[in-house]
Design a protein around this motif. Sequence first.
Motif, PDB file in Angstrom:
ATOM      1  N   PHE A  80      46.371-143.423 -45.781  1.00 50.95           N
ATOM      2  CA  PHE A  80      46.743-143.161 -46.886  1.00 50.95           C
ATOM      3  C   PHE A  80      48.241-143.593 -47.096  1.00 50.95           C
ATOM      4  O   PHE A  80      48.337-144.413 -48.151  1.00 50.95           O
ATOM      5  N   MET A  81      49.242-143.004 -46.351  1.00 48.64           N
ATOM      6  CA  MET A  81      50.320-143.175 -46.736  1.00 48.64           C
ATOM      7  C   MET A  81      50.792-144.717 -46.468  1.00 48.64           C
ATOM      8  O   MET A  81      51.411-145.251 -47.021  1.00 48.64           O
ATOM      9  N   CYS A  82      49.986-145.372 -45.553  1.00 49.72           N
ATOM     10  CA  CYS A  82      50.231-146.904 -45.058  1.00 49.72           C
ATOM     11  C   CYS A  82      49.827-147.802 -46.221  1.00 49.72           C
ATOM     12  O   CYS A  82      50.437-148.701 -46.748  1.00 49.72           O
ATOM     13  N   TYR A  83      48.673-147.531 -46.808  1.00 47.68           N
ATOM     14  CA  TYR A  83      47.963-148.103 -47.653  1.00 47.68           C
ATOM     15  C   TYR A  83      48.864-147.893 -49.037  1.00 47.68           C
ATOM     16  O   TYR A  83      49.145-149.100 -49.838  1.00 47.68           O
ATOM     17  N   MET A  84      49.280-146.776 -49.150  1.00 48.04           N
ATOM     18  CA  MET A  84      50.181-146.428 -50.406  1.00 48.04           C
ATOM     19  C   MET A  84      51.479-147.287 -50.247  1.00 48.04           C
ATOM     20  O   MET A  84      52.073-148.159 -51.377  1.00 48.04           O
ATOM     21  N   GLY A  85      52.090-147.448 -49.032  1.00 48.21           N
ATOM     22  CA  GLY A  85      53.583-147.941 -49.111  1.00 48.21           C
ATOM     23  C   GLY A  85      53.127-149.599 -49.060  1.00 48.21           C
ATOM     24  O   GLY A  85      54.147-150.092 -49.733  1.00 48.21           O
ATOM     25  N   THR A  86      52.093-150.069 -48.662  1.00 44.69           N
ATOM     26  CA  THR A  86      51.516-151.550 -48.876  1.00 44.69           C
ATOM     27  C   THR A  86      51.773-151.772 -50.474  1.00 44.69           C
ATOM     28  O   THR A  86      52.301-152.784 -50.881  1.00 44.69           O
ATOM     29  N   GLN A  87      51.069-150.752 -51.305  1.00 42.66           N
ATOM     30  CA  GLN A  87      50.749-151.068 -52.660  1.00 42.66           C
ATOM     31  C   GLN A  87      52.065-150.925 -53.280  1.00 42.66           C
ATOM     32  O   GLN A  87      52.247-151.697 -54.464  1.00 42.66           O
ATOM     33  N   LEU A  88      53.092-150.110 -53.015  1.00 45.47           N
ATOM     34  CA  LEU A  88      54.340-149.939 -53.543  1.00 45.47           C
ATOM     35  C   LEU A  88      55.365-151.266 -53.141  1.00 45.47           C
ATOM     36  O   LEU A  88      56.429-151.114 -53.798  1.00 45.47           O
ATOM     37  N   GLY A  89      54.641-152.087 -52.364  1.00 51.37           N
ATOM     38  CA  GLY A  89      55.823-153.207 -52.184  1.00 51.37           C
ATOM     39  C   GLY A  89      56.607-152.933 -50.688  1.00 51.37           C
ATOM     40  O   GLY A  89      57.554-153.918 -50.788  1.00 51.37           O
ATOM     41  N   TRP A  90      56.372-152.103 -50.111  1.00 52.76           N
ATOM     42  CA  TRP A  90      56.972-151.878 -48.818  1.00 52.76           C
ATOM     43  C   TRP A  90      56.798-152.693 -47.503  1.00 52.76           C
ATOM     44  O   TRP A  90      57.139-152.351 -46.656  1.00 52.76           O
ATOM     45  N   GLY A  91      56.029-153.635 -47.930  1.00 56.20           N
ATOM     46  CA  GLY A  91      55.722-154.597 -46.934  1.00 56.20           C
ATOM     47  C   GLY A  91      54.185-154.278 -46.516  1.00 56.20           C
ATOM     48  O   GLY A  91      53.516-153.225 -46.726  1.00 56.20           O
ATOM     49  N   ARG A  92      53.410-154.932 -45.469  1.00 56.35           N
ATOM     50  CA  ARG A  92      52.019-154.987 -45.398  1.00 56.35           C
ATOM     51  C   ARG A  92      52.150-153.850 -44.084  1.00 56.35           C
ATOM     52  O   ARG A  92      52.759-154.417 -42.944  1.00 56.35           O
ATOM     53  N   MET A  93      51.588-152.800 -44.080  1.00 54.86           N
ATOM     54  CA  MET A  93      51.675-151.768 -43.056  1.00 54.86           C
ATOM     55  C   MET A  93      50.321-151.704 -42.379  1.00 54.86           C
ATOM     56  O   MET A  93      49.402-151.569 -42.889  1.00 54.86           O
ATOM     57  N   GLU A  94      50.714-151.827 -40.952  1.00 58.23           N
ATOM     58  CA  GLU A  94      49.365-151.517 -40.002  1.00 58.23           C
ATOM     59  C   GLU A  94      49.802-150.112 -39.251  1.00 58.23           C
ATOM     60  O   GLU A  94      50.799-149.808 -39.207  1.00 58.23           O
ATOM     61  N   TRP A  95      48.794-149.589 -38.892  1.00 63.15           N
ATOM     62  CA  TRP A  95      49.091-148.327 -38.178  1.00 63.15           C
ATOM     63  C   TRP A  95      48.077-148.024 -36.941  1.00 63.15           C
ATOM     64  O   TRP A  95      47.038-148.433 -36.894  1.00 63.15           O
ATOM     65  N   GLU A  96      48.597-147.369 -35.957  1.00 58.40           N
ATOM     66  CA  GLU A  96      47.521-146.787 -34.779  1.00 58.40           C
ATOM     67  C   GLU A  96      47.885-145.428 -34.637  1.00 58.40           C
ATOM     68  O   GLU A  96      49.038-144.976 -34.665  1.00 58.40           O
ATOM     69  N   LEU A  97      47.123-144.520 -34.643  1.00 53.51           N
ATOM     70  CA  LEU A  97      47.390-143.312 -34.458  1.00 53.51           C
ATOM     71  C   LEU A  97      46.621-142.789 -32.963  1.00 53.51           C
ATOM     72  O   LEU A  97      45.382-143.253 -32.644  1.00 53.51           O
ATOM     73  N   HIS A  98      47.579-142.172 -32.153  1.00 56.98           N
ATOM     74  CA  HIS A  98      47.077-141.691 -30.981  1.00 56.98           C
ATOM     75  C   HIS A  98      47.314-140.281 -30.528  1.00 56.98           C
ATOM     76  O   HIS A  98      47.876-139.659 -31.811  1.00 56.98           O
ATOM     77  N   GLU A  99      46.899-139.673 -29.670  1.00 57.32           N
ATOM     78  CA  GLU A  99      46.935-138.077 -29.682  1.00 57.32           C
ATOM     79  C   GLU A  99      48.372-137.455 -29.719  1.00 57.32           C
ATOM     80  O   GLU A  99      48.431-136.511 -30.499  1.00 57.32           O
ATOM     81  N   GLU A 100      49.407-138.110 -29.108  1.00 54.19           N
ATOM     82  CA  GLU A 100      50.676-137.659 -29.106  1.00 54.19           C
ATOM     83  C   GLU A 100      51.773-138.503 -29.966  1.00 54.19           C
ATOM     84  O   GLU A 100      52.887-138.249 -30.030  1.00 54.19           O
ATOM     85  N   LYS A 101      51.276-139.532 -30.535  1.00 56.28           N
ATOM     86  CA  LYS A 101      52.008-140.469 -31.407  1.00 56.28           C
ATOM     87  C   LYS A 101      51.500-141.356 -32.280  1.00 56.28           C
ATOM     88  O   LYS A 101      50.128-141.425 -32.281  1.00 56.28           O
ATOM     89  N   PHE A 102      51.988-141.865 -33.513  1.00 56.73           N
ATOM     90  CA  PHE A 102      51.595-143.061 -34.188  1.00 56.73           C
ATOM     91  C   PHE A 102      52.584-143.972 -34.038  1.00 56.73           C
ATOM     92  O   PHE A 102      53.806-143.925 -34.088  1.00 56.73           O
ATOM     93  N   VAL A 103      52.238-145.494 -34.388  1.00 56.87           N
ATOM     94  CA  VAL A 103      52.823-146.601 -34.431  1.00 56.87           C
ATOM     95  C   VAL A 103      52.521-147.191 -35.798  1.00 56.87           C
ATOM     96  O   VAL A 103      51.404-147.225 -36.316  1.00 56.87           O
ATOM     97  N   ILE A 104      53.718-147.535 -36.596  1.00 58.75           N
ATOM     98  CA  ILE A 104      53.509-148.125 -37.929  1.00 58.75           C
ATOM     99  C   ILE A 104      54.255-149.483 -37.696  1.00 58.75           C
ATOM    100  O   ILE A 104      55.313-149.642 -37.106  1.00 58.75           O
ATOM    101  N   ARG A 105      53.477-150.627 -37.920  1.00 62.88           N
ATOM    102  CA  ARG A 105      54.045-152.002 -38.067  1.00 62.88           C
ATOM    103  C   ARG A 105      54.177-152.626 -39.358  1.00 62.88           C
ATOM    104  O   ARG A 105      53.174-152.403 -40.060  1.00 62.88           O
ATOM    105  N   VAL A 106      55.404-152.825 -39.745  1.00 65.64           N
ATOM    106  CA  VAL A 106      55.544-153.315 -41.279  1.00 65.64           C
ATOM    107  C   VAL A 106      55.941-154.607 -41.368  1.00 65.64           C
ATOM    108  O   VAL A 106      56.864-155.055 -40.468  1.00 65.64           O
ATOM    109  N   HIS A 107      55.029-155.534 -41.777  1.00 58.12           N
ATOM    110  CA  HIS A 107      55.041-156.857 -41.970  1.00 58.12           C
ATOM    111  C   HIS A 107      55.764-157.054 -43.486  1.00 58.12           C
ATOM    112  O   HIS A 107      55.328-156.744 -44.350  1.00 58.12           O
ATOM    113  N   ASN A 108      56.797-158.067 -43.120  1.00 63.44           N
ATOM    114  CA  ASN A 108      57.664-158.546 -44.502  1.00 63.44           C
ATOM    115  C   ASN A 108      58.193-157.242 -45.176  1.00 63.44           C
ATOM    116  O   ASN A 108      58.218-156.999 -46.494  1.00 63.44           O
TER     117      ASN A 108
END
Length: 163
Positions: A80-108
Amino acid sequence: MEIKLVEEISYDKESGGWYYKDIRYLFIRPETIVGIQKKVNEICGEAKEALFSGGYTGGKLSAEKFTKELGLSEEEILAFMCYMGTQLGWGRMEWELHEEKFVIRVHNSPFAEAYGKSDEGVCHLIEGVFAGVGEIIFGKAVSEERLCKAKGDAYCEIVVERR
């Protein structure tokens, strides 16, 4: 999960505010944020801490509200937060959720683009937002911007880990 922020955001003409689910948002050029960032660095060298802190507050408050209001799981709030960030114009966001961490990739990232070349990451506001989200998901979390377009990387990458 898909949100329709663009379709559901509303403008209150009387107050002059934009709202999504009763939370106020604003439109601002990334150069405005970067101008503040560079000036704070020039004056006291603390822009990273200041922008991170502001992002953290907004990210945590949003994650708390949307998790409670929409009944979202950990994975759903991250999406939800990545999709919202993308729609707010903060770049195209991709994410991976793991047990102990998550990774956010921001394109543009608009912040990296507006900042120009840098020897270090400059997406402190985005990192702060997702550090706040990490507190909701993990309880306690630490974050790091490991890659940044401003440093010449292909995209920006933020890692948030359980502390």
